[in-house]
Design a protein around this motif. Sequence first.
Motif, PDB file in Angstrom:
ATOM      1  N   HIS A 147      17.022 -50.152   2.095  1.00 58.37           N
ATOM      2  CA  HIS A 147      18.473 -50.080   2.275  1.00 58.37           C
ATOM      3  C   HIS A 147      18.934 -48.631   2.438  1.00 58.37           C
ATOM      4  CE1 HIS A 147      18.413 -49.288  -2.115  1.00 58.37           C
ATOM      5  NE2 HIS A 147      19.574 -48.704  -1.913  1.00 58.37           N
ATOM      6  N   VAL A 148      18.218 -47.693   1.829  1.00 59.65           N
ATOM      7  CA  VAL A 148      18.529 -46.274   1.987  1.00 59.65           C
ATOM      8  C   VAL A 148      18.174 -45.814   3.396  1.00 59.65           C
ATOM      9  CG1 VAL A 148      17.846 -43.941   1.264  1.00 59.65           C
ATOM     10  CG2 VAL A 148      18.372 -45.684  -0.455  1.00 59.65           C
ATOM     11  N   VAL A 149      17.005 -46.239   3.887  1.00 59.18           N
ATOM     12  CA  VAL A 149      16.586 -45.880   5.249  1.00 59.18           C
ATOM     13  C   VAL A 149      17.621 -46.373   6.255  1.00 59.18           C
ATOM     14  CG1 VAL A 149      14.809 -46.196   7.013  1.00 59.18           C
ATOM     15  CG2 VAL A 149      14.142 -45.880   4.619  1.00 59.18           C
ATOM     16  N   GLN A 150      18.114 -47.590   6.057  1.00 63.19           N
ATOM     17  CA  GLN A 150      19.085 -48.149   6.998  1.00 63.19           C
ATOM     18  C   GLN A 150      20.430 -47.429   6.900  1.00 63.19           C
ATOM     19  OE1 GLN A 150      18.344 -50.221   9.460  1.00 63.19           O
ATOM     20  NE2 GLN A 150      16.258 -49.951   8.672  1.00 63.19           N
ATOM     21  N   ALA A 151      20.844 -47.063   5.692  1.00 57.09           N
ATOM     22  CA  ALA A 151      22.098 -46.317   5.541  1.00 57.09           C
ATOM     23  C   ALA A 151      21.997 -44.949   6.219  1.00 57.09           C
ATOM     24  CB  ALA A 151      22.441 -46.147   4.062  1.00 57.09           C
TER      25      ALA A 151
END
Length: 343
Positions: A209-213
């Motif tokens: 989810h951090v990579v996508q943000a």
Amino acid sequence: MVASVRTEPRGSMAMELTFGDPALTARLERGVDAAEERLRAVAAEARDPRVAEIVGHLFAPGGKRLRPLLALVGAEFGERDPSAAVPAAALAELVHVASLYHDDVMDQARTRRGVASANARWGNATAVFAGNWLLSKAARLAAELGPETIRLQSSVTNRLVMGQIRELAGPSDDGDALAHYFAVVAGKTAALIAMALQLGAVRTDAPEHVVQALAEYGEHLGVAFQIADDILDITSTSEVSGKEQGKDLAIGVASLPVLLALADERPEAEELRALLTAATAAPDDSELPRAAALLRRCGATAQARAIMQARLVRARSAANGLPDGPAARVLHALCDFVAHRDR
């Protein structure tokens, strides 16, 4: 204490990010320096000294090194030592510099980063092959870093090439020129910035989810960054921008201010539309100052700046979804930098 990160070479216009973490500052500076060493080593891999000179041409004058910095910032959100992202930082810059060689051929540019462009010095064919050589080195480095890095690098290279093809082809006769512009920018600029952040985060095992943000943040920051470039082409000197002033106007590039001006139906924009249409058909450098002045007066640059600011709002929103801390503050500082870059 307020720290700063210098991402352009000393002696040029310095881009400094201010935030309150000296330890992070030191890590980022070491990481950028290590990525520089990696880039020099890549150029040196060309056995022929003439080839090494050509492929290393745009590394020598430096640059903002924004993409290596972003890879290192992205690495701060992971679980591993951020220094693991140094190869990813070098990879991001390899792909970016390769794209500059190709862009300068497409734009018939004579200068880049304050020096003669590769195409001006050695010819178009040599510049294209130099860019291809760098892309091949980026692919090899990606293979060394693992399957996820290969996926990111290959996907972004595809988007980059598609963006360049779209730019050359132009919008269809019945197409939306603004939609075409944003599709080109997404492929040529935003994808590279988003990739840099993702590469760093992946290298340090950041949560998905951090990579996508980070990817969402990078896409919006990249579009804003390109719009700022478009405005600088009109408002800034070549000493500040590192490129020829008015080059987009001279070769009829449909930058955002130009597209907005062409769509302006007010009577006071009529002269500008005539100049821009003539410039597209037969570029005339003598008309550039007049066209640039009219672009500023008709409000096209102000409209473009408002669109840029809206993109920065979306970038900040994505950054707000990340864990709070010094690295997130760097991302907000980058938004501040882009917001004032077009001045």
